[in-house]
Design a protein around this motif. Structure first.
Motif, short mmCIF file in Angstrom:
data_model
loop_
_atom_site.label_atom_id
_atom_site.label_comp_id
_atom_site.label_asym_id
_atom_site.label_seq_id
_atom_site.Cartn_x
_atom_site.Cartn_y
_atom_site.Cartn_z
N ARG A 52 -5.09 40.20 -60.51
CA ARG A 52 -5.52 38.87 -60.95
C ARG A 52 -7.00 38.63 -60.68
O ARG A 52 -7.73 38.16 -61.54
CB ARG A 52 -4.70 37.79 -60.24
CG ARG A 52 -5.03 36.40 -60.77
CD ARG A 52 -4.91 35.33 -59.77
NE ARG A 52 -5.69 35.61 -58.57
CZ ARG A 52 -5.60 34.90 -57.48
NH1 ARG A 52 -4.77 33.90 -57.41
NH2 ARG A 52 -6.34 35.19 -56.44
N TRP A 55 -9.16 40.83 -63.05
CA TRP A 55 -9.12 40.30 -64.42
C TRP A 55 -10.00 39.07 -64.55
O TRP A 55 -10.80 38.94 -65.48
CB TRP A 55 -7.68 40.00 -64.81
CG TRP A 55 -7.52 39.43 -66.18
CD1 TRP A 55 -7.15 38.17 -66.49
CD2 TRP A 55 -7.75 40.09 -67.41
NE1 TRP A 55 -7.12 38.01 -67.86
CE2 TRP A 55 -7.48 39.17 -68.45
CE3 TRP A 55 -8.14 41.38 -67.75
CZ2 TRP A 55 -7.61 39.51 -69.78
CZ3 TRP A 55 -8.26 41.71 -69.08
CH2 TRP A 55 -8.00 40.78 -70.08
N THR A 58 -13.76 39.95 -64.27
CA THR A 58 -14.23 40.64 -65.47
C THR A 58 -14.44 39.67 -66.62
O THR A 58 -15.48 39.67 -67.27
CB THR A 58 -13.23 41.73 -65.89
OG1 THR A 58 -13.08 42.64 -64.80
CG2 THR A 58 -13.71 42.47 -67.12
#
Length: 80
Positions: A52, A55, A58
């Motif tokens: 998590r 992600w 990013t």
């Protein structure tokens, strides 16, 4: 009435948010590691938190260049 620029457009804000969110996520992970006793459950919770965070970081850091990527792909495909 126009508003001033939003803080999300500033790279310093993005970095501060990303690092703060990472520290918070890792702190949650540390608390879970400290409190849970079942190794298998702990592994999946830790992996989910790490995925998590990776992600979110990013997406949030790449966001300013997303429009440039879409424009480049559109130009490559021959769209105006």
């Amino acid at each position: 009435m126009g508003r001033g620029p939003q803080p999300e457009g500033d790279w310093r804000f993005r970095r501060l948010y990303t690092y703060a969110a990472t520290v918070a996520g890792l702190a949650m992970l540390a608390v879970l590691v400290w409190r849970l006793e079942a190794p298998r459950e702990l592994m999946w919770v830790a992996v989910a938190l790490i995925v998590r965070d990776a992600w979110r970081e990013t997406l949030y850091i790449v966001a300013p260049s997303a429009q440039a990527i879409v424009a480049g792909l559109a130009a490559w495909r021959g769209r105006p």
